[in-house]
Design a protein around this motif. Structure first.
Motif, PDB file in Angstrom:
ATOM      1  N   THR A  21       0.835  -1.214   0.000  1.00  0.00           N
ATOM      2  CA  THR A  21       0.000   0.000   0.000  1.00  0.00           C
ATOM      3  C   THR A  21       0.862   1.253   0.000  1.00  0.00           C
ATOM      4  O   THR A  21       0.618   2.201  -0.757  1.00  0.00           O
ATOM      5  CB  THR A  21      -0.925   0.000   1.217  1.00  0.00           C
ATOM      6  N   LEU A  22       1.893   1.274   0.844  1.00  0.00           N
ATOM      7  CA  LEU A  22       2.776   2.435   0.911  1.00  0.00           C
ATOM      8  C   LEU A  22       3.509   2.646  -0.406  1.00  0.00           C
ATOM      9  O   LEU A  22       3.629   3.787  -0.888  1.00  0.00           O
ATOM     10  CB  LEU A  22       3.771   2.244   2.057  1.00  0.00           C
ATOM     11  N   LEU A  25       1.224   4.182  -2.980  1.00  0.00           N
ATOM     12  CA  LEU A  25       1.000   5.603  -2.744  1.00  0.00           C
ATOM     13  C   LEU A  25       2.172   6.428  -3.273  1.00  0.00           C
ATOM     14  O   LEU A  25       1.986   7.522  -3.826  1.00  0.00           O
ATOM     15  CB  LEU A  25       0.808   5.861  -1.253  1.00  0.00           C
ATOM     16  N   VAL A 193      -6.407   6.716  -2.876  1.00  0.00           N
ATOM     17  CA  VAL A 193      -7.218   6.740  -1.652  1.00  0.00           C
ATOM     18  C   VAL A 193      -7.928   5.397  -1.454  1.00  0.00           C
ATOM     19  O   VAL A 193      -8.000   4.869  -0.335  1.00  0.00           O
ATOM     20  CB  VAL A 193      -8.233   7.894  -1.702  1.00  0.00           C
ATOM     21  N   CYS A 195      -6.897   2.496  -2.511  1.00  0.00           N
ATOM     22  CA  CYS A 195      -5.877   1.529  -2.096  1.00  0.00           C
ATOM     23  C   CYS A 195      -5.572   1.668  -0.613  1.00  0.00           C
ATOM     24  O   CYS A 195      -5.417   0.667   0.093  1.00  0.00           O
ATOM     25  CB  CYS A 195      -4.615   1.729  -2.936  1.00  0.00           C
ATOM     26  N   LEU A 196      -5.478   2.894  -0.129  1.00  0.00           N
ATOM     27  CA  LEU A 196      -5.193   3.118   1.292  1.00  0.00           C
ATOM     28  C   LEU A 196      -6.311   2.568   2.172  1.00  0.00           C
ATOM     29  O   LEU A 196      -6.053   1.879   3.168  1.00  0.00           O
ATOM     30  CB  LEU A 196      -5.006   4.611   1.539  1.00  0.00           C
ATOM     31  N   ILE A 200      -5.906  -0.699   4.769  1.00  0.00           N
ATOM     32  CA  ILE A 200      -6.174  -0.611   6.214  1.00  0.00           C
ATOM     33  C   ILE A 200      -7.277  -1.583   6.618  1.00  0.00           C
ATOM     34  O   ILE A 200      -7.158  -2.302   7.624  1.00  0.00           O
ATOM     35  CB  ILE A 200      -6.547   0.830   6.590  1.00  0.00           C
TER      36      ILE A 200
END
Length: 262
Positions: A21-22, A25, A193, A195-196, A200
Motif C-alpha cells: 500500500t505504501l 501511494l 485513496v 488503495c489506502l 487498512i
C-alpha cells in the motif's frame, strides 16, 4: 480435523499488504517529481532529463511490484489456512469450500466477488460478531474501486503519453510534458485513496480473524470419545498401564514319582 496456526502468517501478510500500500501511494504521487523534472528539462531543453523522469517512475514501481507479489502469496496461503480451520470449528457453517480460498483470488472475474465472500465466511465463523461485517463491505468496495480505477487511469495516461512528441525540440513541445505530469496527479488520487482504505481494512480483518482463530485453537479440547486426536496434542490420553500378571511357579521337567510344575 487438522488445524493450522495463522498468527505468524497473519503478521507477515499484514506487513506485506502495508508495504504494498505504501509503495503504491509513492508511485501515485510520482507526478509531483515528474513535474519538477519536466520543468527542469524545459528550462535546459534537455531530453535526457525527460528520459530520466521515465526511468525514475519505473524505479518507483519496482518495489511496489515486489511487495504486491509477496503480499499476494502470503494472503492466499493465509486465506486457505484460515478457511481450513473453520472445518474444525463446531458450529461453523462456511458457504464456500477451501478450494475457493485459493481459486477466488486467481480466477478472472471470480476475483471480483469470491474473495469478499470468503472473508465474510471467515469473519462470521471466527469472530462471531455480525456488527463487524461492515468491514468486509468497506474492504470489498474500496478494493474494486482500486482495481478498476488503477487500470482506467493507467490506460488513459498511456494514451495521453503516446500523443506527446517523442523528441521535443522547442519550448512548446517541452511544455507538453510539463502539462502531462500536472494533469496526471488528480486522476491518480482516486485509486490511491481507495488503495489506502482497502489496505487498512484488510489488515484489520486479517488481525481480528487470526486473533479469534488462534484464541480458539489454544483453548481447543477434543471431544471424547469422538474425534481422534494426534499424539502430543492437548487431550491425548496417557498410555494405559500394563495389566498385572499373576505370578506362576517355574516349569520343571517331570521326574519319576514327582509332580508337574504348575
Amino acid at each position: 480435523m487438522p488445524t493450522y496456526g495463522v498468527r505468524g502468517l497473519a503478521v507477515a501478510g499484514a506487513s506485506a499488504v502495508g508495504a504494498a500500500t505504501l509503495c503504491y501511494l509513492l508511485t501515485a504521487l510520482f507526478p509531483l517529481v515528474g513535474v519538477r523534472m519536466a520543468r527542469s528539462a524545459a528550462e535546459q531543453l534537455d531530453r535526457d532529463v525527460l528520459l530520466g523522469a521515465v526511468l525514475a517512475e519505473v524505479l518507483f514501481s519496482v518495489p511496489y511490484l515486489l511487495a504486491l507479489l509477496t503480499a499476494g502469496t502470503l494472503v492466499v496461503i493465509w486465506t486457505w489456512r484460515a478457511r481450513k480451520n473453520l472445518d474444525a470449528f463446531p458450529g461453523a457453517v462456511p458457504n464456500l469450500s477451501p478450494a475457493w480460498a485459493i481459486a477466488g483470488w486467481l480466477v478472472p472475474l471470480a476475483n471480483l466477488v469470491v474473495p469478499a465472500r470468503v472473508l465474510a465466511d471467515l469473519l462470521r465463523n471466527s469472530v462471531w460478531q455480525r456488527r463487524q461485517s461492515w468491514l468486509v463491505g468497506v474492504w470489498w468496495a474500496s478494493w474494486l474501486v482500486f482495481l478498476i480505477g488503477d487500470r482506467f487511469v493507467a490506460r488513459a495516461e498511456q494514451q495521453r503519453y503516446d500523443r506527446l512528441t517523442e523528441l521535443p525540440r522547442n519550448d512548446a513541445e517541452f511544455a507538453t510534458y510539463v502539462r502531462f505530469y500536472e494533469d496526471a496527479l488528480a486522476p491518480r488520487l482516486v485509486p490511491a485513496v481507495a488503495c489506502l482504505v482497502a489496505g487498512i481494512a484488510f489488515v484489520v480483518l486479517v488481525r481480528r480473524i487470526s486473533a479469534a482463530q488462534q484464541d480458539r485453537l489454544s483453548r481447543a479440547v477434543p471431544v471424547w470419545p469422538g474425534q481422534p486426536v494426534r499424539p502430543g496434542r492437548p487431550g491425548w490420553p496417557a498410555p494405559a498401564a500394563p495389566m498385572p500378571v499373576a505370578p506362576t511357579s517355574p516349569q520343571v521337567p517331570p521326574t519319576p514319582g514327582g509332580t508337574i510344575g504348575a
